[in-house]
Design a protein around this motif. Structure first.
Motif, mmCIF file in Angstrom:
data_model
loop_
_atom_site.group_PDB
_atom_site.id
_atom_site.type_symbol
_atom_site.label_atom_id
_atom_site.label_comp_id
_atom_site.label_asym_id
_atom_site.label_seq_id
_atom_site.Cartn_x
_atom_site.Cartn_y
_atom_site.Cartn_z
ATOM 1 N N CYS A 1 12.410 116.386 -23.572
ATOM 2 C CA CYS A 1 11.525 115.588 -24.260
ATOM 3 C C CYS A 1 12.045 114.966 -25.504
ATOM 4 O O CYS A 1 12.342 115.555 -26.500
ATOM 5 C CB CYS A 1 10.368 116.521 -24.581
ATOM 6 N N LYS A 2 12.428 113.725 -25.612
ATOM 7 C CA LYS A 2 12.809 112.895 -26.513
ATOM 8 C C LYS A 2 14.306 113.601 -27.180
ATOM 9 O O LYS A 2 14.639 113.768 -27.920
ATOM 10 C CB LYS A 2 11.961 112.800 -27.726
ATOM 11 N N GLY A 3 15.173 114.062 -26.095
ATOM 12 C CA GLY A 3 16.247 114.586 -26.177
ATOM 13 C C GLY A 3 16.298 115.914 -26.492
ATOM 14 O O GLY A 3 17.667 116.694 -26.749
ATOM 15 N N ASP A 4 15.223 116.635 -26.531
ATOM 16 C CA ASP A 4 15.250 117.990 -26.829
ATOM 17 C C ASP A 4 14.729 118.902 -26.013
ATOM 18 O O ASP A 4 13.891 118.601 -25.222
ATOM 19 C CB ASP A 4 14.440 118.078 -28.153
ATOM 20 N N PRO A 5 15.142 120.135 -25.692
ATOM 21 C CA PRO A 5 14.867 121.134 -24.573
ATOM 22 C C PRO A 5 13.350 121.529 -25.035
ATOM 23 O O PRO A 5 12.744 121.966 -26.051
ATOM 24 C CB PRO A 5 15.728 122.258 -24.506
ATOM 25 N N VAL A 6 12.267 121.344 -23.893
ATOM 26 C CA VAL A 6 11.041 121.982 -24.076
ATOM 27 C C VAL A 6 10.853 122.962 -23.013
ATOM 28 O O VAL A 6 11.190 122.723 -21.703
ATOM 29 C CB VAL A 6 9.824 120.700 -23.982
ATOM 30 N N GLY A 7 10.378 124.294 -23.196
ATOM 31 C CA GLY A 7 10.248 125.330 -22.133
ATOM 32 C C GLY A 7 9.023 125.853 -21.864
ATOM 33 O O GLY A 7 8.469 125.781 -22.922
ATOM 34 N N VAL A 8 8.702 126.396 -20.747
ATOM 35 C CA VAL A 8 7.721 127.154 -20.640
ATOM 36 C C VAL A 8 8.307 128.544 -19.861
ATOM 37 O O VAL A 8 9.114 128.462 -18.933
ATOM 38 C CB VAL A 8 6.646 126.671 -19.595
ATOM 39 N N ALA B 1 12.384 119.894 -32.979
ATOM 40 C CA ALA B 1 12.959 118.587 -32.473
ATOM 41 C C ALA B 1 14.266 118.351 -33.218
ATOM 42 O O ALA B 1 15.142 117.464 -32.454
ATOM 43 C CB ALA B 1 12.259 117.280 -33.242
ATOM 44 N N THR B 2 14.938 118.943 -34.010
ATOM 45 C CA THR B 2 16.004 118.839 -34.690
ATOM 46 C C THR B 2 17.157 119.655 -33.801
ATOM 47 O O THR B 2 18.477 119.354 -34.032
ATOM 48 C CB THR B 2 16.498 119.205 -36.009
ATOM 49 N N VAL B 3 16.964 120.282 -32.798
ATOM 50 C CA VAL B 3 17.860 121.021 -31.846
ATOM 51 C C VAL B 3 18.253 120.283 -30.665
ATOM 52 O O VAL B 3 17.475 119.939 -29.872
ATOM 53 C CB VAL B 3 17.378 122.613 -31.652
ATOM 54 N N SER B 4 19.774 120.189 -30.568
ATOM 55 C CA SER B 4 19.864 120.020 -28.965
ATOM 56 C C SER B 4 20.128 120.643 -28.171
ATOM 57 O O SER B 4 20.489 120.459 -27.006
ATOM 58 C CB SER B 4 21.385 118.750 -29.279
ATOM 59 N N SER B 5 20.412 121.860 -28.368
ATOM 60 C CA SER B 5 20.682 123.093 -27.411
ATOM 61 C C SER B 5 19.889 124.347 -27.979
ATOM 62 O O SER B 5 20.114 124.516 -29.042
ATOM 63 C CB SER B 5 22.194 123.453 -27.428
ATOM 64 N N VAL B 6 19.125 124.863 -27.244
ATOM 65 C CA VAL B 6 18.253 126.000 -27.546
ATOM 66 C C VAL B 6 17.954 126.954 -26.626
ATOM 67 O O VAL B 6 18.326 126.761 -25.487
ATOM 68 C CB VAL B 6 16.696 125.480 -27.961
ATOM 69 N N THR B 7 17.846 128.148 -27.058
ATOM 70 C CA THR B 7 17.619 129.563 -25.924
ATOM 71 C C THR B 7 16.074 129.160 -25.829
ATOM 72 O O THR B 7 15.198 129.380 -26.559
ATOM 73 C CB THR B 7 18.033 130.622 -26.701
ATOM 74 N N VAL B 8 15.643 129.127 -24.523
ATOM 75 C CA VAL B 8 14.349 128.908 -24.355
ATOM 76 C C VAL B 8 13.913 130.193 -23.712
ATOM 77 O O VAL B 8 14.506 130.652 -22.669
ATOM 78 C CB VAL B 8 14.026 127.900 -23.404
#
Length: 95
Positions: free
Chosen positions: A52-59, A81-88
């Motif tokens: 979403c807008k270049g950032d990971p969003v998860g459930v 929003a500032t993270v491009s890679s994230v642990t979801v």
């Protein structure tokens, strides 16, 4: 646990790691929606993510497995929003 990264609108799973006693299955990566499922004899966790807008969003969906039936509870996790890679999500554990 799984790491999700975004490039434009394409999500990919950079890594995944099941907790002790769990196995990873149904890994889907490299599309608009990615997912990985972790399962033990009594518990199942599924991480579903998109960009979403270049950032990971998860459930994260958690399910207790009881002799053919299940109890489902969902926990939503949104990446900053500032993270491009994230642990979801979290490392699945027996409840």
């Amino acid at each position: 646990m799984a790491g999700v990264q975004c490039r434009d609108r394409v999500a990919s799973i950079a890594y995944w790691s099941p907790a002790v006693g769990f196995q990873a299955s149904r890994v889907r990566s490299g599309g608009r929606v990615v997912s990985v499922r972790f399962r033990s004899d009594r518990h199942e966790s599924q991480i579903i993510a998109k960009c979403c807008k270049g950032d990971p969003v998860g459930v994260v969906e958690e399910r207790q497995l009881r002799r053919g039936t299940s109890v489902t509870e969902s926990v939503s996790t949104t990446a900053p929003a500032t993270v491009s890679s994230v642990t979801v999500g979290v490392t699945p554990t027996e409840k």
